[in-house]
Design an enzyme around this catalytic site. Structure first.
Site, short mmCIF file in Angstrom:
data_model
loop_
_atom_site.label_atom_id
_atom_site.label_comp_id
_atom_site.label_asym_id
_atom_site.label_seq_id
_atom_site.Cartn_x
_atom_site.Cartn_y
_atom_site.Cartn_z
N LYS A 30 0.93 -1.04 0.13
CA LYS A 30 0.03 0.11 0.08
C LYS A 30 0.94 1.10 -0.04
O LYS A 30 1.85 1.19 0.34
CB LYS A 30 -1.05 0.01 1.24
CG LYS A 30 -2.01 -1.20 1.17
CD LYS A 30 -2.95 -1.40 2.21
CE LYS A 30 -3.95 -2.29 2.16
NZ LYS A 30 -5.04 -2.28 3.29
N TYR B 121 -12.08 -1.68 -3.83
CA TYR B 121 -12.63 -2.02 -2.57
C TYR B 121 -14.21 -1.73 -2.48
O TYR B 121 -14.79 -1.50 -1.37
CB TYR B 121 -11.89 -1.18 -1.34
CG TYR B 121 -10.56 -1.48 -0.76
CD1 TYR B 121 -10.46 -2.53 -0.36
CD2 TYR B 121 -9.36 -0.94 -1.14
CE1 TYR B 121 -9.40 -3.07 0.36
CE2 TYR B 121 -8.27 -1.21 -0.64
CZ TYR B 121 -8.08 -2.27 0.18
OH TYR B 121 -6.92 -2.77 0.64
N PHE C 188 -15.49 3.56 7.10
CA PHE C 188 -14.16 3.95 6.85
C PHE C 188 -13.87 3.94 5.18
O PHE C 188 -12.73 4.22 4.77
CB PHE C 188 -12.99 2.85 7.32
CG PHE C 188 -13.44 1.53 6.96
CD1 PHE C 188 -12.88 0.85 5.78
CD2 PHE C 188 -14.08 0.77 7.76
CE1 PHE C 188 -13.04 -0.46 5.48
CE2 PHE C 188 -14.33 -0.91 7.45
CZ PHE C 188 -13.76 -1.22 6.10
N ARG D 206 -2.30 -14.44 4.31
CA ARG D 206 -3.15 -13.86 5.55
C ARG D 206 -2.12 -13.88 6.76
O ARG D 206 -2.18 -12.96 7.82
CB ARG D 206 -4.34 -14.41 5.52
CG ARG D 206 -5.21 -13.98 4.40
CD ARG D 206 -5.78 -12.61 4.18
NE ARG D 206 -6.55 -12.04 5.22
CZ ARG D 206 -7.19 -10.87 5.14
NH1 ARG D 206 -7.20 -10.26 4.33
NH2 ARG D 206 -7.85 -10.42 6.39
N THR E 97 -5.92 -7.20 10.53
CA THR E 97 -6.04 -6.08 9.99
C THR E 97 -5.55 -4.80 10.71
O THR E 97 -4.63 -3.98 10.27
CB THR E 97 -7.47 -5.79 9.92
OG1 THR E 97 -8.10 -6.80 9.12
CG2 THR E 97 -7.59 -4.35 9.12
N ARG F 281 2.34 -6.71 9.36
CA ARG F 281 1.61 -5.46 9.79
C ARG F 281 1.99 -5.14 11.19
O ARG F 281 2.26 -3.83 11.82
CB ARG F 281 0.08 -5.63 9.98
CG ARG F 281 -0.28 -5.77 8.37
CD ARG F 281 -2.02 -6.25 8.41
NE ARG F 281 -2.42 -5.68 7.17
CZ ARG F 281 -3.74 -6.27 6.64
NH1 ARG F 281 -4.32 -7.33 7.25
NH2 ARG F 281 -4.21 -6.05 5.54
N ASN G 77 -2.00 0.06 6.73
CA ASN G 77 -1.58 -1.17 7.32
C ASN G 77 -0.56 -1.98 6.43
O ASN G 77 -0.55 -3.13 6.58
CB ASN G 77 -2.86 -1.93 7.83
CG ASN G 77 -3.72 -2.57 6.94
OD1 ASN G 77 -3.61 -2.00 5.60
ND2 ASN G 77 -4.79 -3.22 7.20
N HIS H 154 -2.14 -5.65 1.48
CA HIS H 154 -3.56 -6.13 1.23
C HIS H 154 -3.06 -7.48 0.87
O HIS H 154 -2.24 -7.99 0.46
CB HIS H 154 -4.20 -5.51 -0.01
CG HIS H 154 -5.15 -6.21 -0.21
ND1 HIS H 154 -6.42 -6.27 0.11
CD2 HIS H 154 -5.49 -7.35 -1.49
CE1 HIS H 154 -7.24 -7.16 -0.41
NE2 HIS H 154 -6.77 -7.76 -1.44
N GLU I 143 -9.31 -10.31 -8.14
CA GLU I 143 -8.31 -9.07 -7.78
C GLU I 143 -7.04 -9.10 -8.70
O GLU I 143 -6.67 -8.04 -9.03
CB GLU I 143 -7.90 -9.11 -6.21
CG GLU I 143 -9.24 -8.91 -5.25
CD GLU I 143 -8.88 -8.98 -3.85
OE1 GLU I 143 -9.68 -8.88 -3.12
OE2 GLU I 143 -7.66 -9.37 -3.81
N1 UDP Z 1 -9.83 -0.57 6.97
C1 UDP Z 1 -9.99 0.62 7.90
N2 UDP Z 1 -10.79 0.40 9.16
C2 UDP Z 1 -11.30 -0.42 9.36
C3 UDP Z 1 -11.26 -1.64 8.60
C4 UDP Z 1 -10.62 -1.66 7.58
O1 UDP Z 1 -9.42 1.72 7.70
O2 UDP Z 1 -12.01 -0.57 10.32
C5 UDP Z 1 -9.06 -0.62 5.89
C6 UDP Z 1 -7.70 -0.99 6.15
O3 UDP Z 1 -6.70 -0.65 5.06
C7 UDP Z 1 -8.06 -2.62 5.64
C8 UDP Z 1 -9.00 -2.32 4.52
O4 UDP Z 1 -9.79 -1.35 4.84
O5 UDP Z 1 -6.89 -3.28 5.24
C9 UDP Z 1 -9.97 -3.55 4.15
O6 UDP Z 1 -10.70 -3.93 5.20
P1 UDP Z 1 -10.63 -5.60 5.56
O7 UDP Z 1 -11.85 -5.69 6.58
O8 UDP Z 1 -11.04 -6.30 4.34
O9 UDP Z 1 -9.28 -5.96 6.29
P2 UDP Z 1 -8.10 -6.66 5.49
O10 UDP Z 1 -8.80 -7.68 4.58
O11 UDP Z 1 -7.26 -5.87 4.62
O12 UDP Z 1 -7.20 -7.32 6.65
MG MG Z 2 -10.16 -7.64 3.01
#
Ligand code: UDP
Ligand code: MG
Length: 140
Positions: A9, A49, A57, A85, A91, A102, A112, A115, A126
């Protein structure tokens, strides 16, 4: 062999951590089969997204993801989606396990570093969001 889609990112690129994170990814056994540096617009970030469009958010996420260049990659490994993952951690870096990407590098739940696709099906969708077939090349 399975594939997953990752994005280093804009915070990762700004912090000059591309090499460090790619090194951690390769040391964990992933092969980079596609890679480029691009800058998303608000429109393309919002499209990527789109599943989060109704979340509170979303606006911040789109602003962040379009704030500078990022580095999408397709990675290949057995069990790539789940293993990646695990490598990146939760996250929210505050909840991520020690040693995860992370935990090591992320400042917040929003910014974070990386992705990772959440399923093999989404990884395929994707991957084709960022890469044409001829941009995907196995090492051997
Ligand atoms: N995100 C955020 N606030 C939140 C949850 C997610 O800003 O409360 C952002 C963060 O950058 C995250 C992305 O949105 O990586 C996608 O969210 P997701 O729940 O899919 O998390 P990920 O799969 O990236 O762990
Ligand atoms: Mg996700």
């Amino acid at each position: 062999m399975e594939r997953t889609l990752t994005i280093l990112k804009p915070d990762c690129v700004k912090k000059q951590l591309i090499g460090a994170v790619v090194n951690q990814i390769e040391r964990a056994g992933f092969r980079v089969v596609a890679m480029k540096k691009i800058r998303l617009t608000k429109e393309t970030a919002g499209e990527f997204y789109g599943v989060h469009r109704e979340r509170p958010f979303f606006g911040e996420l789109v602003d962040f993801m379009s704030s500078g260049p990022c580095v999408p990659m397709i990675l290949e490994k057995e069990n790539a989606v789940a293993d990646f993952r695990a490598l990146i951690g939760a996250t929210d870096p505050a909840e991520a396990k020690e040693g995860t990407v992370r935990k090591l590098h992320a400042d917040s739940k929003g910014e974070n570093i990386v992705h990772g696709s959440d399923s093999a099906e989404n990884a395929t969708v994707e991957a084709s969001f960022f890469f044409a077939a001829e941009e995907v090349v196995r090492n051997n």
